[in-house]
Scaffold this active site. Structure first.
Site, mmCIF file in Angstrom:
data_model
loop_
_atom_site.group_PDB
_atom_site.id
_atom_site.type_symbol
_atom_site.label_atom_id
_atom_site.label_comp_id
_atom_site.label_asym_id
_atom_site.label_seq_id
_atom_site.Cartn_x
_atom_site.Cartn_y
_atom_site.Cartn_z
ATOM 1 N N ASP A 9 0.814 -1.211 0.000
ATOM 2 C CA ASP A 9 0.000 0.000 0.000
ATOM 3 C C ASP A 9 0.851 1.266 0.000
ATOM 4 O O ASP A 9 0.452 2.294 -0.559
ATOM 5 C CB ASP A 9 -0.942 0.004 1.207
ATOM 6 N N ALA A 51 -6.073 3.677 7.824
ATOM 7 C CA ALA A 51 -4.618 3.623 8.001
ATOM 8 C C ALA A 51 -4.215 4.143 9.381
ATOM 9 O O ALA A 51 -4.648 3.622 10.399
ATOM 10 C CB ALA A 51 -3.952 4.415 6.872
ATOM 11 N N TYR A 52 -3.391 5.188 9.431
ATOM 12 C CA TYR A 52 -2.912 5.753 10.693
ATOM 13 C C TYR A 52 -4.094 6.109 11.589
ATOM 14 O O TYR A 52 -4.096 5.886 12.806
ATOM 15 C CB TYR A 52 -2.072 6.981 10.373
ATOM 16 N N SER A 100 -5.429 3.224 13.628
ATOM 17 C CA SER A 100 -4.559 2.838 14.737
ATOM 18 C C SER A 100 -4.739 3.743 15.949
ATOM 19 O O SER A 100 -4.354 3.389 17.062
ATOM 20 C CB SER A 100 -3.091 2.846 14.296
ATOM 21 N N ALA A 112 -2.565 11.350 21.166
ATOM 22 C CA ALA A 112 -2.154 11.512 22.567
ATOM 23 C C ALA A 112 -2.369 12.940 23.071
ATOM 24 O O ALA A 112 -1.422 13.633 23.433
ATOM 25 C CB ALA A 112 -0.690 11.087 22.744
#
Length: 264
Positions: free
Chosen positions: A49, A162-163, A166, A185
């Protein structure tokens, strides 16, 4: 009329012999192999990807062609529909099956109010030092919040897998005209307060992120999977475009079937 094919690949990942095999197969199925990506009817991306994202960016996010991912192994990703272990399947499909496509939307990213970039997956803003980054968030002209944390991700519907995923962001249907901002965070205490969740915005909204200049004024900016090389960053604006890229749509292989095969 003969359709043309352009092969995109990383030279250290694909051998000369493999490329010659693919070119001979393409010609045997009456396709023209071109060395010019801007005229190809099909752009075949050889790799995972990450290579697919590079291929789309490096060929100019073309709307008038079909992008097709071919993995180098039998491990399929979100953008890979074929495998180099069975290369003839690709050309048989293009020759004998009715070829349909599905649209994947893009976002428009402007840094410091300069010429915008397209992104297929996401733009990410992260601290470049061991210190939290402070970002003021605006939707259109409305001030929403001051974020402080490790960074922010702004993703397209396809990039939501994707990111963004997560970080526990939502997975979005690519037929929905929207994009998503997800925190990395964040700090939430008596001094700093954010929504603390993903934020989904309509296609007609504009997201503006202003970097607080407190010693962390050159964060790491990622456009899909590539770093943006600039030191001083004051602001980033993101909005949906009316532009798409087209991916091949196989029988029993729509977006949600891609999700299932990739994650479940």
């Amino acid at each position: 009329m003969t359709s043309s094919i352009y092969f995109y690949y990383k030279k250290d990942h694909v051998t000369k012999e493999t490329l010659e095999l693919l070119e001979k197969l393409a010609i045997s199925y009456q396709f023209e192999v071109t060395k010019k990506s801007n005229v190809a009817d099909y752009i075949i991306c050889l790799g995972d990807d990450g290579v697919f994202l590079q291929s789309v960016r490096n060929t100019g996010f073309r709307e008038n062609c079909t992008y097709i991912g071919m993995s180098l192994t039998n491990a399929h990703g979100l953008y890979n529909d074929f495998s180099l272990e069975e290369p003839e399947t690709l050309f048989q499909t293009l020759t004998f099956a009715p070829v349909e496509t599905e649209q994947f939307p893009l976002v428009d990213v402007s840094i410091n109010d300069e010429v915008p970039f397209y992104c297929l997956n996401e733009v990410s803003i992260r601290s470049s030092i061991i210190k939290t980054i402070a970002i003021e968030v605006y939707i259109d002209n409305l001030y929403l919040e001051r974020f402080r944390g490790d960074g922010l991700i702004v993703s397209t519907p396809s990039g939501s897998t994707a990111y963004n995923k997560s970080l526990n962001g939502a997975i979005l249907d690519p037929t929905m005209p929207c994009f998503q901002m997800t925190e990395i965070a964040s700090l939430n205490n008596n001094d700093y307060r954010t929504l603390g969740t993903s934020l989904v915005l309509s296609h007609n909204k504009k997201l503006r992120l202003e970097i607080i200049q407190d010693g962390n004024d050159h964060p790491i900016i990622g456009l899909d999977n590539e770093a943006y090389a600039i030191r001083n960053i004051n602001n980033i604006s993101v909005q949906m475009t009316n532009n798409f890229i087209h991916l091949i749509k196989l029988p029993n292989n729509n977006y949600w079937e891609r999700i299932k095969r990739t994650f479940l």
